[in-house]
Design an enzyme around this catalytic site. Structure first.
Site, short mmCIF file in Angstrom:
data_model
loop_
_atom_site.label_atom_id
_atom_site.label_comp_id
_atom_site.label_asym_id
_atom_site.label_seq_id
_atom_site.Cartn_x
_atom_site.Cartn_y
_atom_site.Cartn_z
N LYS A 14 0.84 -1.20 0.00
CA LYS A 14 0.00 0.00 0.00
C LYS A 14 0.87 1.25 0.00
O LYS A 14 2.08 1.18 0.27
CB LYS A 14 -0.91 0.00 1.23
CG LYS A 14 -0.18 0.03 2.58
CD LYS A 14 -1.16 0.02 3.73
CE LYS A 14 -0.40 0.09 5.06
NZ LYS A 14 -1.32 0.20 6.20
N TYR B 132 15.46 31.79 2.80
CA TYR B 132 14.25 32.57 3.09
C TYR B 132 14.19 32.94 4.57
O TYR B 132 14.53 32.12 5.44
CB TYR B 132 13.00 31.77 2.73
CG TYR B 132 12.70 31.73 1.25
CD1 TYR B 132 12.48 32.91 0.53
CD2 TYR B 132 12.61 30.52 0.58
CE1 TYR B 132 12.20 32.87 -0.82
CE2 TYR B 132 12.32 30.46 -0.78
CZ TYR B 132 12.11 31.65 -1.47
OH TYR B 132 11.82 31.62 -2.81
#
Length: 822
Positions: free
Chosen positions: A490, A717
Site C-alpha cells: 500500500k 528565506y
C-alpha cells in the site's frame, strides 16, 4: 561438452527411472521460473528450509521439462526421466565437480570479504585480449551459484575465473571440490557476512580451505589476519605464496601510491625491477583490487608494459542492473556494461518479471570474446529470447547483424553501431513496453539509456531489489515452512514503487499482497499481477470495481458487509462466487474492525450467506514494536484467539495477526499467515534485527552550486541561516516539494557529502536547500546522500522526530525511482 542422462546417472551413482536414458543435457536448472531450453535441461529439485523443488515438478512438466533429479518419491510421468539421489544439493555439486575435472586449464579461485567480483571482472578485462575466459556470471559465488558457474566451462575456454563466498563453516570444502583452483587470490578479510562464524580467525580458516590444493596463492602480506591464518593452517605449507606489501615485505613491494586528478599511479619493485602502473581510480578498494590483478598478471609472465597499457583503461564494474521509468510509458532495464550468455540469462529473467507490459524488447550488442562459433552462439541467444517471451529484438553490431537469420522473431532490426541506431529518431518508436539494454561496454549503450529514460531533476530514490528479497528471506527464516506471507504494498509500496515491487514479490512467491484502496489494486492488475490482493479500506462506492478486478475486500463492519452482499447479488456474473473476503476484528486498536459485541450477528450472517466465503480473519497489533506495551499486545493476542473461536469459521480460514515487529517478538501468534510491511523495506524492530536487515532505500541528490559566505551574512528565506563564521555552502537539488520536511532546516537536519556530515543551514526551500560544507572536500555535481548507507533511514526519521513509514511515504512522485539488482 554435453552429457546424457545415462552418463549423469553414473556420475552421481544414482538410480534412473525412464524409458529413454540417453537424452542430451545442456542446461542445469534449479529454479522453475528460469527455463531456457526445456528439452535439454535437467532440473534439480533442491530442498531448503523454506522451499522444496519437488513441489514444482508438475508445473515444470507442463512447461516442457522432462529431466529431473529428485530425492523423494514424486508423481510419475511416463515421458519423463527421474534420477533418484539422496541429496539433490550434493548431487548438483557432485556433477559440477565432475565437469570441472574434465578440464586441465588454469583456474583462478577468488575469495575474501570484499572485492571478489571486481577482481574477477578486472582480470577478465586484462586477460581476455589473449585468452578465451569463462567466469562466474555476476556474483554467482554460493553453494548453488558456483556449480552453475563451473557448468559453463567448455572445450574452447583457455582459462577460468570463479569466485567463492561462504556464510558458515564447512561450506568451502564443497566449493573447493567444484572450483579446484590452480591459482588462488584472497582479496581481504572483514566483517561482511560474519554472522555464521564464531571469530574472524574461524572465518579466515574456512575461506583458506578454497586453496588447499592450488599451486599458487596470492594475497597481501600486510593483512595480519590472513597471514596468520596461512601460517596457522598446515595444509597450505606446500603451496607457493605470492604476496604484495606496502611495507617492503612482499614479492611485489609497493613503493609509492600517488593520487592525482582521478587517477592513481602505483610504483613497485618486482624481481628487482622497478615497475609502474596507473589506474583510473583513487579509492582504496580499487587500488587494492588492482594490485591483486597486477601481481597475478606478473606471475603469468605478462610484460609490464602490456599490463600498464591495459591497467590505465580499466573500467568500473557494473555491479547492478537498473530499472527506470522511460518515455512513452516504457520501463527501461539497463544492464549495458557487459554482454555474455550468463549475464544475459539473468537479465532476461528480470525482463520476464515485468508483467506491467505485454510487449518486451531486447536491445543487444555483439557478444564479445565468447570463444564460440558465432552461428552457434547467436542461435542459443535466439533460443533464450524465445523462451523468455521477447517480442521485439534489436541487434547492434556487425557480427550480430550478420546472423540476423538466426532470430526467428517477427519484429527485428539490426544496426552496425549504436550511432546508426540513434540516427533517424529510432527511440521515438518505443511506447508501452519493457526495454532491456544489454551491451558490451564498447557499444556505449548509455547513449540509448539516456535517450529512452524519462527526464527528471537530479534527486533520485534508489531501491535495492536484492535487499528486499534478502529481507523477505530473513523473515521467512523465522517462520514455519507452511506459514503464508502477505506483503504490504500500500501507499506506493511505502514510497518505493507499486508494480515494480509487486512484480518482484510475485516472482519470489509471496502468497498475498495488500493495498489500502481499490484503485491501487486495479493498477496492480493492469500491471499483470495475478496474486490475490486484499484491499484494506474498501469504500462502498468501489465495491463494483473490486469485483470486476478480482480484488478481495477487508470487511470490518456489518454495514459494509451488507453493502458488499447487495453488490454481489446485483452482479450478473456468478463466476467468482462465493466471493472471498477478509474479516477484520478489533482487538483493542479501535481503528477498524468487528467488536466482541458484533460476533453473534456476524456469525449468523456468514452462516446464511452462500455468496460470500471468508478467506481470512485477522486483527492489527497496536504496539508490537514497543516492549513497554507487551502486556497489552498479549491481551490482543488472547482476545483474537477468543474471537476466532467464537466465530467458528473452520480450519480452512486463514488467521493472521502479526506484522513485521510481531514476527520477531511474538512467535506464539504466528497462525497461518503473517503480514510483512516496513520490515521488508529494511527497518527492524530493534538494533539487533536492524543489523540483520539490508538497507533498501537511499535518497540521493547532487550539489548544484558552491558559494562562500562571509561571517554575519544570512542564508535562505527569512534569513534564518546566519553565518557565525566564514562558511562554504552548497545548494543541493532537493526541497520540501520532494518530501524533505521543513523541520529539518536551520541545523536540525543533515546530509552526507563525500562521507562527511553536512548540516542543513537556513530554511528548506520548495526545490532546494543549503548545506554547510565548510571543511569538506567537494565540488559541484558531487553526490549528496539525504539518507541511506551510513545515515540510515531510521536515524533520519529520529532526527525528524517521526517514523520511517512517514519518511518513505512522503517522498514525492516527482523524485525518480531507480531500481537496481546486483
Amino acid at each position: 561438452m554435453t552429457y546424457t542422462t545415462s552418463q549423469i546417472t553414473q556420475i552421481l551413482q544414482a538410480e534412473i527411472s525412464a524409458t529413454e536414458t540417453n537424452i542430451q543435457i545442456h542446461h542445469l536448472l534449479i529454479d522453475s521460473r528460469r527455463i531456457i531450453s526445456p528439452k535439454n535441461s535437467l532440473f534439480f529439485a533442491i530442498k531448503g528450509e523454506r522451499h522444496d523443488g519437488h513441489k514444482y515438478i508438475r508445473e515444470l512438466h507442463e512447461k516442457g521439462i522432462r529431466n529431473f533429479v529428485v530425492s523423494e518419491e514424486v508423481e510419475p510421468f511416463p515421458d519423463a526421466v527421474f534420477i533418484k539421489v539422496e541429496d539433490t544439493v550434493f548431487a548438483f555439486q557432485q556433477l559440477a565437480a565432475y565437469h570441472r575435472s574434465q578440464f586441465q586449464i588454469p583456474v583462478i579461485g577468488i575469495t575474501g570479504s570484499n572485492g571478489k567480483t571486481v577482481v574477477k571482472e578486472w582480470l577478465h578485462q586484462l586477460l581476455s585480449p589473449e585468452k578465451n575466459i569463462v567466469r562466474s556470471p555476476k556474483s554467482y559465488n554460493s553453494q548453488v551459484g558456483v556449480p552453475l558457474s563451473v557448468w559453463l566451462m567448455n572445450e574452447q575456454h583457455e582459462m577460468a575465473i570463479f569466485e567463492a563466498g561462504i556464510s558458515r563453516p564447512s561450506e568451502m570444502e564443497a566449493l573447493e571440490k567444484i572450483i579446484h583452483p590452480t591459482i588462488g587470490i584472497f582479496t581481504n578479510i572483514g566483517q561482511a557476512h560474519s554472522e555464521g562464524f564464531s571469530s574472524i580467525q574461524q572465518k579466515v580458516d574456512e575461506k583458506l580451505k578454497l586453496f588447499c590444493e592450488c599451486e599458487t596463492l596470492i594475497y597481501c602480506i600486510d593483512k595480519d589476519e590472513i597471514s596468520e591464518g596461512i601460517q596457522r593452517n598446515g595444509f597450505l605449507k606446500k603451496i607457493k605464496k605470492l604476496t604484495w606489501s606496502k611495507n617492503d615485505k612482499g614479492d611485489l613491494k609497493i613503493k609509492e601510491i600517488k593520487k592525482e586528478k582521478g587517477e592513481t599511479a602505483i610504483s613497485a619493485i618486482y624481481k628487482n625491477q622497478e615497475l609502474k602502473i596507473v589506474i583510473p581510480f583513487v579509492d582504496e578498494a580499487s587500488i587494492e583490487n588492482a594490485i591483486h590483478c597486477w601481481l597475478l598478471l606478473l606471475h603469468l609472465g605478462c610484460e609490464n608494459q602490456t599490463v600498464s597499457d591495459r591497467m590505465c583503461h580499466l573500467t568500473p564494474v557494473a555491479m547492478r542492473l537498473e530499472q527506470k521509468k522511460g518515455t512513452n510509458n516504457c520501463t527501461i532495464i539497463n544492464d549495458s556494461y557487459n554482454s555474455d550468455l550468463g549475464s544475459l540469462a539473468i537479465a532476461l529473467d528480470f525482463l520476464n518479471q515485468q508483467n506491467q507490459h505485454h510487449k518486451k524488447t531486447l536491445i543487444l550488442s555483439d557478444i564479445l570474446q565468447s570463444g564460440r562459433d558465432s552461428r552457434e552462439l547467436y542461435s542459443e541467444v535466439a533460443q533464450m529470447m524465445s523462451a523468455k517471451g521477447v517480442s521485439r529484438f534489436i541487434g547492434i553490431g556487425k557480427e550480430i547483424s550478420q546472423h540476423f537469420q538466426q532470430f526467428d522473431i517477427s519484429e527485428k532490426k539490426f544496426y552496425f553501431s549504436t550511432d546508426d541506431f540513434l540516427k533517424g529518431n529510432s527511440v521515438l518508436k518505443f511506447a508501452n513496453e519493457a526495454v532491456l539494454l544489454k551491451g558490451a561496454r564498447k557499444f556505449s549503450f548509455e547513449k540509448i539509456s539516456n535517450r529512452l529514460q524519462q527526464k527528471s531533476h537530479e534527486t533520485v530514490l534508489e531501491i535495492n531489489l536484492n535487499a528486499i528479497i534478502d529481507n523477505l528471506n530473513y523473515f521467512r527464516s523465522k517462520l514455519n515452512p507452511s506459514t503464508k506471507i502477505m506483503a504490504m504494498v500500500k501507499a506506493f509500496s511505502y514510497g518505493s514503487g507499486s508494480y515494480e515491487i509487486a512484480n518482484l514479490l510475485q516472482f519470489h512467491r509471496v502468497d498475498y499482497l495488500a493495498v489500502a484502496y481499490a484503485d491501487e489494486g486495479v493498477e496492480l492488475r493492469k500491471a499483470g499481477i495475478v496474486l490475490p490482493i486484499m484491499v484494506m479500506n474498501p469504500k462502498p462506492g468501489s465495491i463494483n470495481t473490486l469485483i470486476k478486478n478480482n480484488l478481495e475486500p477487508e470487511i470490518y463492519s456489518m454495514n459494509l458487509l451488507r453493502q458488499f452482499r447487495d453488490s454481489l447479488n446485483q452482479s450478473m456474473s456468478t463466476e467468482n462466487l462465493p466471493y472471498p473476503v477478509h474479516i477484520k476484528l478489533d482487538t483493542g486498536m479501535h481503528r477498524l474492525g468487528f467488536s466482541k459485541d458484533d460476533l453473534h450477528e456476524l456469525k449468523t450472517f456468514l452462516e446464511n450467506e452462500k455468496n460470500i466465503a471468508v478467506k481470512s480473519v485477522f486483527s492489527h497489533l497496536a504496539a508490537a514494536d514497543e516492549p513497554q506495551q507487551d502486556d497489552f499486545t498479549r491481551k490482543q493476542i488472547e482476545m483474537f484467539k477468543e474471537m476466532c473461536e467464537k466465530l467458528q469459521l473452520g480450519s480452512s480460514v486463514i488467521r493472521h495477526l502479526l506484522n513485521s515487529a510481531g514476527v520477531s517478538r511474538f512467535t506464539e501468534a504466528e497462525y497461518e499467515m503473517v503480514r510483512l510491511g516496513i520490515g521488508l523495506y529494511g527497518v527492524g524492530v530493534d538494533e539487533n534485527e536492524q543489523r540483520q536487515l539490508e538497507n533498501v532505500t537511499s535518497l540521493k541528490t547532487s550539489i548544484s552550486q558552491i558559494q562562500s559566505v562571509k561571517k554575519g551574512e544570512t542564508i535562505g528565506y527569512g534569513r534564518r541561516g546566519v553565518a557565525e563564521n566564514d562558511l562554504k555552502i552548497a545548494t543541493v537539488a532537493i526541497g520540501y516539494a520532494d518530501g524533505l520536511n521543513r523541520k529539518l532546516g536551520s541545523g536540525n537536519g543533515k546530509m552526507v557529502v563525500n562521507g562527511k556530515i553536512a548540516p542543513i543551514i537556513g530554511n528548506i526551500c520548495m526545490d532546494m536547500c543549503m548545506l554547510d560544507i565548510t571543511g569538506i572536500n567537494c565540488m559541484e555535481s558531487d553526490e549528496v546522500i539525504v539518507f541511506g548507507g551510513r545515515y540510515p533511514i531510521a536515524e533520519f526519521a529520529m532526527d525528524l522526530e517521526t517514523i520511517p513509514y512517514e519518511v518513505l511515504t512522503s517522498i514525492s512522485q516527482r523524485v525518480k525511482r531507480v531500481y537496481f539488482q546486483e
